[in-house]
Scaffold this motif. Structure first.
Motif, PDB file in Angstrom:
ATOM      1  N   MET A   1       0.833  -1.202   0.000  1.00 60.77           N
ATOM      2  CA  MET A   1       0.000   0.000   0.000  1.00 60.77           C
ATOM      3  C   MET A   1       0.868   1.253   0.000  1.00 60.77           C
TER       4      MET A   1
ATOM      5  N   GLN B   1       1.961   2.345  -3.289  1.00 61.36           N
ATOM      6  CA  GLN B   1       0.904   2.893  -4.146  1.00 61.36           C
ATOM      7  C   GLN B   1       0.579   4.355  -3.820  1.00 61.36           C
ATOM      8  N   LEU B   2       1.131   4.872  -2.712  1.00 56.48           N
ATOM      9  CA  LEU B   2       0.832   6.250  -2.331  1.00 56.48           C
ATOM     10  C   LEU B   2       1.607   7.232  -3.207  1.00 56.48           C
TER      11      LEU B   2
ATOM     12  N   VAL C   1      -0.098   4.023   7.194  1.00 56.67           N
ATOM     13  CA  VAL C   1      -0.205   3.713   5.768  1.00 56.67           C
ATOM     14  C   VAL C   1      -1.633   3.309   5.407  1.00 56.67           C
ATOM     15  N   THR C   2      -2.267   2.504   6.245  1.00 64.84           N
ATOM     16  CA  THR C   2      -3.639   2.060   5.982  1.00 64.84           C
ATOM     17  C   THR C   2      -4.587   3.244   5.848  1.00 64.84           C
TER      18      THR C   2
ATOM     19  N   LYS D   1      -3.773   6.511   5.201  1.00 67.37           N
ATOM     20  CA  LYS D   1      -3.454   7.348   4.040  1.00 67.37           C
ATOM     21  C   LYS D   1      -3.857   6.676   2.735  1.00 67.37           C
ATOM     22  N   HIS D   2      -3.709   5.358   2.676  1.00 69.02           N
ATOM     23  CA  HIS D   2      -4.077   4.639   1.459  1.00 69.02           C
ATOM     24  C   HIS D   2      -5.584   4.700   1.231  1.00 69.02           C
ATOM     25  N   HIS D   3      -6.366   4.460   2.275  1.00 70.02           N
ATOM     26  CA  HIS D   3      -7.824   4.490   2.122  1.00 70.02           C
ATOM     27  C   HIS D   3      -8.304   5.866   1.691  1.00 70.02           C
TER      28      HIS D   3
ATOM     29  N   ARG E   1      -6.584   8.194   0.272  1.00 71.98           N
ATOM     30  CA  ARG E   1      -5.839   8.676  -0.899  1.00 71.98           C
ATOM     31  C   ARG E   1      -5.100   9.974  -0.615  1.00 71.98           C
TER      32      ARG E   1
END
Length: 220
Positions: free
Chosen positions: A47, A50-51, A189-190, A192-194, A196
């Motif tokens: 994840m 992917q940021l 990270v979880t 920020k990923h959710h 975006r």
């Protein structure tokens, strides 16, 4: 010279003995690590990769009021009570309002029994979110972010650790409790990923180091 093969009965007996010894712990047997979740292995690093990496945005227009919280969850209680109940032990309620319990702050290991001594931390601080993309949201979406109990965005911690952290990212501040670093990085990270949100280059480098040092982590 041709060697004689071992009789099948002898081979079966040897195999049975080996299995018995393995079950007794006398032989090394490959077993999955019970503390490692295969489904989670490497997921945070994947994840993170992917940021979007970007410089920190401007604080122009920011205020905490642009992230409405805490939302009501019943008579005389709100999202703060929800987190206090979830993160505490021996919880005592007045209606749905948390009035007593026991909380151990994951950031520094301090223990509290009075809810007024406990802060609810936004793992990704509101100001950091603003600088990494939330400035483009409307206030309703910012409210969803500020009250998000589905992701690991809210946690009950000591007031001192929450205020020491402020709006800093992991390249600037980490919990004093080093054993919590893996979980902290994964949670960051979880979230920020959710939502975006972007990360700075220093933030990403630090999170990578933190995650690669975890026993359950592996590169995707």
């Amino acid at each position: 010279m041709r060697t004689r093969s071992r009789p099948r009965a002898a081979l079966a007996a040897a195999l049975t003995a080996a299995l018995a010894l393995g079950a007794a712990g006398c032989l090394a047997v490959d077993e999955p690590d019970p503390d490692v979740s295969p489904s989670a292995r490497g997921n945070a690093l994947a994840m993170l990769g992917q940021l979007t990496v970007a410089g920190a945005g401007s604080m122009k227009g920011y205020s905490r009021e642009r992230f409405p919280h805490w939302r009501d969850t019943g008579t005389n209680c709100d999202v703060r009570d929800t987190v206090l109940k979830r993160d505490g032990k021996n919880i005592k309620l007045s209606g749905c309002n948390v009035v007593a319990g026991r909380w151990e702050s994951a950031y520094d290991g301090r223990v509290f029994t009075d809810p007024s001594d406990v802060d609810i931390d936004h793992v990704v601080p509101l100001a950091n979110a603003w600088r990494s993309g939330a400035d483009e949201w409307d206030d309703a979406k910012r409210g969803d972010f500020a009250n998000d109990t589905t992701r690991p965005q809210l946690i009950a911690v000591s007031a001192s650790s929450n205020r020491a952290k402020g709006d800093q990212d992991p390249s600037q501040w980490k919990p004093a409790n080093r054993s919590y670093w893996c979980q902290y990085a994964e949670n960051w990270v979880t979230v920020k990923h959710h939502w975006r949100l972007t990360v700075t280059s220093a933030e990403k480098a630090t999170l990578t180091d933190m995650l690669e040092g975890c026993t359950w982590a592996s590169k995707p």
